[in-house]
Design a protein around this motif. Structure first.
Motif, short mmCIF file in Angstrom:
data_model
loop_
_atom_site.label_atom_id
_atom_site.label_comp_id
_atom_site.label_asym_id
_atom_site.label_seq_id
_atom_site.Cartn_x
_atom_site.Cartn_y
_atom_site.Cartn_z
N ARG A 246 65.56 -58.57 -14.05
CA ARG A 246 65.73 -58.57 -15.51
C ARG A 246 66.23 -57.24 -16.05
O ARG A 246 66.72 -57.19 -17.17
N THR A 247 66.08 -56.18 -15.32
CA THR A 247 66.41 -54.84 -15.80
C THR A 247 67.18 -54.09 -14.73
O THR A 247 67.23 -54.48 -13.56
N ARG A 248 67.73 -52.96 -15.13
CA ARG A 248 68.41 -52.10 -14.18
C ARG A 248 67.45 -51.64 -13.10
O ARG A 248 67.81 -51.57 -11.91
N GLU A 249 66.22 -51.33 -13.49
CA GLU A 249 65.24 -50.85 -12.53
C GLU A 249 64.88 -51.94 -11.52
O GLU A 249 64.75 -51.68 -10.32
N ARG A 479 72.34 -58.62 -17.19
CA ARG A 479 71.01 -58.09 -17.49
C ARG A 479 70.56 -57.08 -16.43
O ARG A 479 69.87 -56.12 -16.74
N GLY A 480 70.98 -57.29 -15.17
CA GLY A 480 70.62 -56.35 -14.12
C GLY A 480 71.43 -55.08 -14.15
O GLY A 480 70.97 -54.02 -13.67
N TRP A 481 72.63 -55.14 -14.71
CA TRP A 481 73.49 -53.96 -14.82
C TRP A 481 73.31 -53.23 -16.15
O TRP A 481 73.97 -52.23 -16.39
N ARG A 482 72.50 -53.77 -17.04
CA ARG A 482 72.28 -53.23 -18.38
C ARG A 482 73.57 -53.20 -19.20
O ARG A 482 73.89 -52.22 -19.85
N THR A 483 74.27 -54.30 -19.18
CA THR A 483 75.47 -54.43 -20.00
C THR A 483 75.35 -55.53 -21.05
O THR A 483 76.31 -55.79 -21.78
N LEU A 484 74.19 -56.19 -21.14
CA LEU A 484 73.98 -57.15 -22.22
C LEU A 484 73.89 -56.40 -23.56
O LEU A 484 73.34 -55.30 -23.62
N PRO A 485 74.39 -56.99 -24.64
CA PRO A 485 74.18 -56.37 -25.95
C PRO A 485 72.69 -56.25 -26.27
O PRO A 485 71.88 -57.11 -25.89
N GLU A 486 72.33 -55.20 -26.93
CA GLU A 486 70.94 -54.95 -27.28
C GLU A 486 70.36 -56.14 -28.05
O GLU A 486 70.99 -56.69 -28.95
N GLY A 487 69.16 -56.54 -27.67
CA GLY A 487 68.49 -57.63 -28.36
C GLY A 487 68.72 -59.00 -27.75
O GLY A 487 68.11 -59.98 -28.18
N THR A 488 69.59 -59.10 -26.75
CA THR A 488 69.80 -60.37 -26.07
C THR A 488 68.54 -60.75 -25.31
O THR A 488 67.96 -59.91 -24.62
N PRO A 489 68.09 -62.00 -25.38
CA PRO A 489 66.95 -62.39 -24.54
C PRO A 489 67.29 -62.20 -23.07
O PRO A 489 68.36 -62.62 -22.61
N VAL A 490 66.40 -61.59 -22.31
CA VAL A 490 66.67 -61.42 -20.88
C VAL A 490 66.23 -62.65 -20.09
O VAL A 490 66.60 -62.80 -18.92
N HIS A 491 65.45 -63.52 -20.71
CA HIS A 491 65.11 -64.82 -20.15
C HIS A 491 64.58 -65.67 -21.29
O HIS A 491 64.42 -65.20 -22.43
N PHE A 492 64.30 -66.93 -20.99
CA PHE A 492 63.86 -67.85 -22.03
C PHE A 492 62.39 -68.20 -21.86
O PHE A 492 61.84 -68.17 -20.76
N PRO A 493 61.75 -68.57 -22.97
CA PRO A 493 60.37 -69.02 -22.90
C PRO A 493 60.28 -70.48 -22.45
O PRO A 493 61.26 -71.21 -22.46
N ILE A 494 59.08 -70.88 -22.08
CA ILE A 494 58.83 -72.30 -21.86
C ILE A 494 59.25 -73.04 -23.12
O ILE A 494 58.95 -72.60 -24.23
N PRO A 495 59.97 -74.15 -23.01
CA PRO A 495 60.48 -74.83 -24.21
C PRO A 495 59.37 -75.21 -25.19
O PRO A 495 58.25 -75.57 -24.79
N GLY A 496 59.71 -75.14 -26.47
CA GLY A 496 58.75 -75.47 -27.50
C GLY A 496 58.18 -76.86 -27.37
O GLY A 496 57.00 -77.09 -27.66
#
Length: 535
Positions: A246-249, A479-496
């Motif tokens: 999910r992250t660069r780290e 998301r792993g390279w940290r090139t998504l625009p700030e505020g983009t969800p890095v994953h989704f929640p369980i559907p409502g």
């Protein structure tokens, strides 16, 4: 299946595990239970032989979730509201509306339910075989079990790629013991690891039976020998190892030596299942190449300037990036990359893309969405439902290995893999450990206009070669390279819808500073010191 949600089989997700949440303990004498349904060998085999068809659409080959993921990654761009892309690719980014009545709820709802549907079918088949069912003979029984474990693996793997958490249920789970018990959720790291474990069981099962083959009709929609199936399984494991970050780290912490091992044991030819009209097809590719306006395809979505812009040899790319988002306008690229531009000038058609001056999106939805480029690599008209539909390429695996080599301090070895597609397909000059030749027309260029590094060349190749293959991979990379625009969800929640059924509180991700949101972009850093690129 004679009572409770655990017996309803199968397209609804965790409600299978939570009958206590609603009064659904109703006998249905017309619906046989799982053991009776899997008592007939050939019928049981058909459950797993058709499971890939239920997995396929939500793994980057249908409009949900591909358009949302691709536009969030800035791989493709569109000004249409379909498939949740307009809201999720809006800039500045917004949090995901996880309401069960959201008109775009299928972005996360369809993958969730479809993947659990696939898992449920695989569980029933593997469970029946483990209880002693023989499907005609030993090779067919082994094939069914291997396929079942493979489908479990890639289904849980993609749940781990898409969602923050999921519940783990396999053929050993006693669903009747879960009645009245809240489902236990595991985080995405555990879910992805569980998926890889099932893939490895599929590999071991196949290797133990030398005469397994997979037919072209159904199953994986491509004739495969046992060795080819095992190689495909290893390549999927490589995907899961890398793309779950999910992250660069987290991307840096991937077991890159294991990625190399999997890639080396993986596919040697592109995995391209054969489409069957109205049965098995790639709707993602249909809309990428759809022709609705005169003269050119890609009238629904187009390659983004974030994808093709780094190839520009003029100042157009640098100026476009430096312009405030809402003031950006499309421009014509001049490039040496023959995948984007043909040999006779900026408007000539490239191998993968072409130039079209017309804009088809509404300016009110943001001119930053405009693009003069159309996508044509996979054909137009009905090609999405006839012939091979490329789903995983040797080039993707080569570039995953190249990333691993760079991260492990073996950049010189990565050069050979990056140059394979760069030279053969792009007709570009070779890169070295110092990057592309620092000359007029350098491809790719950085966002400030400088000539790119070897790391930039790797990411550029990954983007151009991967475009149109799967609608979700670019998001996993970004998301792993940290090139998504700030505020983009890095994953989704369980559907409502699922949360509501389970009587759990709604939650979501995304939005500037929100939970599960991408941090500010940081595209220029390298995983280690390289020419023109600092860690």
């Amino acid at each position: 299946m004679n009572s409770t949600l655990k017996n309803i089989a199968l397209p609804i997700g965790l409600t299978l595990l939570a009958a206590s949440c609603q009064d659904l303990d109703v006998v249905n004498p017309n619906r046989p239970d799982a053991e009776r349904a899997t008592a007939q060998p050939v019928t049981t085999e058909s459950f797993v032989a058709t499971s890939f068809r239920t997995w396929w659409p939500v793994a980057g080959h249908d409009d949900y979730p591909s358009w949302a993921f691709s536009t969030m990654a800035r791989e493709m761009t569109s000004g249409f509201a379909d498939f949740g892309q307009l809201e999720l690719s809006a800039e500045p980014r917004q949090s995901w509306n996880n309401s069960p009545v959201n008109a775009r709820r299928l972005v996360n709802e369809q993958p969730w339910f479809q993947l659990y549907r696939t898992i449920s079918a695989a569980n029933d088949v593997v469970g029946a075989i483990d209880r002693g069912l023989v499907i005609v003979d030993a090779p067919r029984t082994a094939r069914a079990k291997a396929m079942g474990k493979f489908m479990q693996g890639i289904s849980y793997g993609y749940l781990g790629l898409y969602f923050d958490k999921a519940a783990l249920v396999d053929e050993t789970t006693k669903l009747d013991t879960l009645t009245g018990v809240a489902p236990k959720f595991s985080d995405y790291k555990v879910v992805t690891t569980f998926g890889i474990t099932q893939i490895d069981v599929a590999i071991a099962t196949s290797n133990a039976q030398p005469t397994i083959t997979f037919p072209v009709d159904g199953w994986l929609y491509q004739a495969l020998t046992k060795d080819q199936f095992v190689r495909l399984a290893n390549s999927f494991a490589a995907r899961l190892l890398v793309y779950s970050a999910r992250t660069r780290e987290e991307r840096a912490a991937v077991n890159w030596a294991e990625v190399i091992r999997r890639v080396d044991a993986g596919i040697q030819t592109d995995f391209a299942p054969s489409a069957q009209p109205d049965v098995f097809f790639d709707d993602w590719k249909r809309l990428l190449a759809r022709l609705r306006t005169a003269g050119r395809p890609s009238d629904f979505g187009r390659p983004s300037y974030w994808l093709v812009g780094p190839s520009d040899s003029t100042n157009g790319w640098r100026s476009w990036v430096a312009t405030q988002n809402d003031s950006r306008l499309p421009f014509r690229i001049t490039t040496k990359d023959r995948r984007i531009q043909g040999p006779t000038g900026p408007t000539s058609v490239g191998k993968y893309m072409g130039y079209n001056l017309n804009n088809i999106f509404q300016a009110a939805r943001g001119t930053y969405r405009f693009s003069h480029y159309y996508y044509k690599r996979n054909g137009v008209d009905l090609t999405y439902q006839s012939g091979p539909q490329v789903a995983m390429t040797v080039t993707e695996m080569d570039l995953l290995k190249a990333e691993a080599l760079i991260r492990l301090g073996r950049a010189a070895e990565a050069v050979l893999l990056i140059n394979k597609s760069r030279i053969a397909n792009g007709e570009l000059p070779a890169v070295t450990v110092d990057g592309p030749p620092n000359e007029a027309g350098c491809v790719p260029r950085k966002e400030n206009g400088d000539c790119g590094s070897l790391w930039d060349a790797l990411r550029y190749e990954k983007g151009i070669e991967g475009a149109g293959v799967s609608g979700v991979v670019a998001f996993f990379d970004a998301r792993g390279w940290r090139t998504l625009p700030e505020g983009t969800p890095v994953h989704f929640p369980i559907p409502g819808r699922e949360l509501q059924t389970l009587r759990l509180p709604l939650y979501t991700f995304g939005g500037p500073g929100g939970q599960g949101s991408a941090p500010a972009r940081d595209p220029e850093r390298c995983p280690l010191a390289l020419a023109r690129c600092a860690p």
